[in-house]
Design an enzyme around this catalytic site. Structure first.
Site, mmCIF file in Angstrom:
data_model
loop_
_atom_site.group_PDB
_atom_site.id
_atom_site.type_symbol
_atom_site.label_atom_id
_atom_site.label_comp_id
_atom_site.label_asym_id
_atom_site.label_seq_id
_atom_site.Cartn_x
_atom_site.Cartn_y
_atom_site.Cartn_z
ATOM 1 N N GLN A 17 2.741 5.169 -13.380
ATOM 2 C CA GLN A 17 4.154 5.411 -13.675
ATOM 3 C C GLN A 17 4.660 4.652 -14.895
ATOM 4 O OE1 GLN A 17 5.307 4.777 -9.252
ATOM 5 N NE2 GLN A 17 6.786 6.273 -9.967
ATOM 6 N N ARG A 74 5.211 -6.992 -8.184
ATOM 7 C CA ARG A 74 4.226 -6.120 -7.558
ATOM 8 C C ARG A 74 3.880 -4.994 -8.529
ATOM 9 N NH1 ARG A 74 5.030 -1.104 -3.878
ATOM 10 N NH2 ARG A 74 2.862 -0.679 -3.349
ATOM 11 N N HIS A 120 -2.408 3.010 -6.097
ATOM 12 C CA HIS A 120 -1.101 3.664 -6.023
ATOM 13 C C HIS A 120 -1.276 5.091 -6.562
ATOM 14 C CE1 HIS A 120 3.442 2.712 -5.831
ATOM 15 N NE2 HIS A 120 3.359 4.003 -6.072
ATOM 16 N N ASN A 165 -0.982 2.102 -1.388
ATOM 17 C CA ASN A 165 0.444 2.373 -1.356
ATOM 18 C C ASN A 165 0.685 3.712 -0.675
ATOM 19 O OD1 ASN A 165 3.304 1.921 -2.417
ATOM 20 N ND2 ASN A 165 2.876 4.007 -3.085
ATOM 21 N N GLU A 166 1.436 3.699 0.416
ATOM 22 C CA GLU A 166 1.917 4.921 1.053
ATOM 23 C C GLU A 166 0.842 5.979 1.267
ATOM 24 O OE1 GLU A 166 5.297 6.322 -1.140
ATOM 25 O OE2 GLU A 166 6.509 4.620 -0.569
ATOM 26 N N ASN A 306 7.619 0.053 2.603
ATOM 27 C CA ASN A 306 8.418 0.749 1.597
ATOM 28 C C ASN A 306 9.495 1.525 2.321
ATOM 29 O OD1 ASN A 306 6.690 -0.188 -0.336
ATOM 30 N ND2 ASN A 306 5.982 1.810 -1.039
ATOM 31 N N TYR A 308 13.504 3.563 1.905
ATOM 32 C CA TYR A 308 14.553 4.062 1.010
ATOM 33 C C TYR A 308 15.749 4.701 1.710
ATOM 34 C CZ TYR A 308 11.303 3.543 -2.921
ATOM 35 O OH TYR A 308 10.464 3.025 -3.863
ATOM 36 N N GLU A 377 8.828 -2.066 -1.420
ATOM 37 C CA GLU A 377 9.669 -1.203 -2.255
ATOM 38 C C GLU A 377 10.968 -0.912 -1.546
ATOM 39 O OE1 GLU A 377 8.035 2.581 -3.588
ATOM 40 O OE2 GLU A 377 6.151 1.611 -4.122
ATOM 41 N N TRP A 427 12.443 -1.505 -6.125
ATOM 42 C CA TRP A 427 11.848 -0.419 -6.898
ATOM 43 C C TRP A 427 12.943 0.166 -7.771
ATOM 44 C CZ3 TRP A 427 6.956 1.076 -7.696
ATOM 45 C CH2 TRP A 427 6.790 2.226 -8.486
ATOM 46 N N GLU A 434 8.493 9.441 -12.613
ATOM 47 C CA GLU A 434 8.764 9.627 -11.184
ATOM 48 C C GLU A 434 7.961 10.833 -10.656
ATOM 49 O OE1 GLU A 434 9.793 7.843 -8.886
ATOM 50 O OE2 GLU A 434 10.476 9.201 -7.330
ATOM 51 N N TRP A 435 6.659 10.772 -10.854
ATOM 52 C CA TRP A 435 5.723 11.748 -10.296
ATOM 53 C C TRP A 435 6.152 13.185 -10.571
ATOM 54 C CZ3 TRP A 435 1.711 8.817 -9.760
ATOM 55 C CH2 TRP A 435 1.855 7.495 -9.325
#
Ligand code: PNW
Length: 476
Positions: A17, A74, A120, A165-166, A306, A308, A377, A427, A434-435
């Site tokens: 990213q 991180r 990630h 990650n995730e 993580n 949100y 995050e 984050w 952003e992907w």
């Protein structure tokens, strides 16, 4: 409300990213390089080729972290920078490895504690082509173990490691919806390959085994001399019943978290998948062999969280379709009585709800025996942010309030509920790739001007975290 005295906080990013330098110093391609090259996969047709150019701006990034008071950073490593083809018999790219060795040295010299994520989402592309990447139960864990060993050995000064990650995102978005690389899905209008009924559960299983292998190597070969800690980072949203009077909605709230978080956390803490998942998925969910249980069970020194957003949950009746990954339920922004979960942001899936953070911290703590938690995050995008002029963008009061509400909810969970949370990463340090949403959606506390040599402009939120943490972290 307070946080413990040695609470650690800072900012998070991920290699693909922010780094750019896609072809610099011998880096090999990852599945994200290939995915971005397929027309229609990324909203604005962009890629991480240049991104924030962080590969060439490590000094600038460290200066930025220092100037906004971060105690920790991180970031993730690009596997294909270190081993361009990825495999355990493939050559190591010394220049790529040296880049990270120096970066960690420079961070430590600046007084910033590194937290390294090994993976990630940017799998070396060759491993996907060679043997199906995450779908290969034997090769993938062994290659990940080798990569992890190479890195532990080269970077003994890092004491905080995150394997994956995730894994939910890698599995579901990569192999069910096809929204992320490598884009597999049963939906033939989106992809020629994929089986959404099985592949996500296979990928998830293999990620767990690979995590277990990397942890075992760390504990046996490095921890005794290096003394660090290792864990996995899982994502998950808070849940509230659409109709609190309906026991089926209340039950579906737990099931939603089980399908998102306990899918990975139950095997790690208990050695088996949640009963709700086994019941719905049957033999589509792999079974752990005794050797695999031995690798996976007990493999977290800390829980990486993580987080949100939150959703209202409405149960569904009848047999769920083969590609259901939520647990036979709907996720909604409004409850039966018309309450809204939170304000809109630029991300279709994200609406702020800080109480949900506190409640989920409690849910996880109860289920897993009050483990040490690092929030790896937490953050938000802002509706329409990219369309504003720079002088408005840096006045990001919406993000300032988000952090204020969430950090205070976390402090209450710590001092009033007994949750063992020891660290927090916002984050993100800066706007980045952003992907699938490309560069339009911004999560940074720092504005990155992609039109003007990736120049960094700290927003108000960048400077808001230090005083916020100073006000809640205990001084004795
Ligand atoms: C996290 N969803 O991912 C990632 O770890 C970051 O790399 C990412 O930039 C950040 O959140 C913000 O999106 C998610 O669609 C991406 O539900 C998408 C989803 C969830 C998490």
């Amino acid at each position: 409300m307070s946080l413990p005295k040695d609470f650690i906080w800072g900012f998070a990013t991920a290699s693909y990213q922010i780094e750019g330098g896609a072809k610099s110093d011998g880096r090999g391609p990852s599945i994200w390089d290939s995915f971005c090259a397929i027309p229609g996969k990324i909203a604005d047709g962009s890629s991480g080729d240049v991104a924030c150019d962080s590969y060439n701006r490590t000094k600038e990034d460290i200066d930025l972290l220092k100037s906004i008071g971060a105690k920790a950073y991180r970031f993730s490593l690009s596997w294909s920078r270190i081993i361009p083809l990825g495999g355990r018999n493939d050559p190591i790219n010394q220049k790529g490895l040296d880049h990270y060795v120096k970066f960690v040295d420079d961070l430590l010299e600046a007084g910033i504690t590194p937290f390294i994520t090994l993976y990630h989402w940017d799998l070396p592309d060759e491993l996907d082509k060679r043997y199906g990447g995450l779908l290969n139960r034997v090769e993938f864990p062994l290659d990940f173990e080798n990569y992890a060993r190479v890195v532990y050995k080269a970077i003994p000064k890092c004491k905080n490691w995150i394997t994956f990650n995730e894994p939910w995102c890698s599995s579901i978005l990569g192999y069910s919806t096809g929204y992320f690389a490598p884009g597999h899905t049963s939906d033939r209008s989106k992809s020629a390959v994929g089986d959404s009924s099985r592949e996500p559960w296979t990928a998830g299983h293999n990620l767990l085994v690979a995590h277990g292998r990397a942890v075992k190597v760390y504990r046996e070969e490095f921890k005794p001399t290096q003394g660090g800690e290792i864990g996995i980072t899982l994502n998950g949203d808070a849940t509230y019943p659409w109709d609190p009077e309906d026991p089926a909605d209340v039950e579906a709230c737990d099931r939603k978290i089980e399908f998102a978080i306990s899918w990975f956390a139950d095997p790690i803490y208990f050695g088996e998948y949640p009963a709700s998942m086994r019941k719905q998925l049957g033999d589509r969910l792999p079974t752990f062999t005794p050797e695999e249980v031995a690798l996976v069970k007990g493999s977290n020194d800390f829980y990486g969280m993580n987080h949100y957003t939150a959703n209202y949950i409405k149960h569904k009746t009848g047999t769920p379709p083969d590609d259901d990954f939520l647990g036979n339920l709907e996720t909604l922004f409004y409850s039966k009585s018309g309450e809204c979960i939170g304000e809109e942001t630029e991300s279709f899936w994200l609406r702020p709800n800080a109480q949900g953070f506190r409640d989920l911290l409690n849910w996880l703590s109860k289920r897993y025996g009050y483990p040490k938690i690092y929030v790896t995050e937490n953050g938000t995008s802002i509706k329409g942010e990219s369309d504003l002029p720079l002088e408005k963008i840096v006045e990001d009061d919406f993000r300032v309030k988000y952090f204020d509400d969430y950090v205070k909810a976390m402090a209450k969970a710590s001092s009033e509920d007994g949750v063992n949370v020891q660290g927090y990463f916002a984050w993100s340090l800066m706007d980045n790739f952003e992907w699938a949403e490309g560069y339009q959606t911004r999560f940074g506390v720092t504005y990155v001007d992609y039109e003007d040599q990736q120049k960094r402009h700290p927003k108000k939120s960048a400077k808001s975290l230090k005083p916020l943490f100073d006000s809640v972290i205990k001084t004795e």
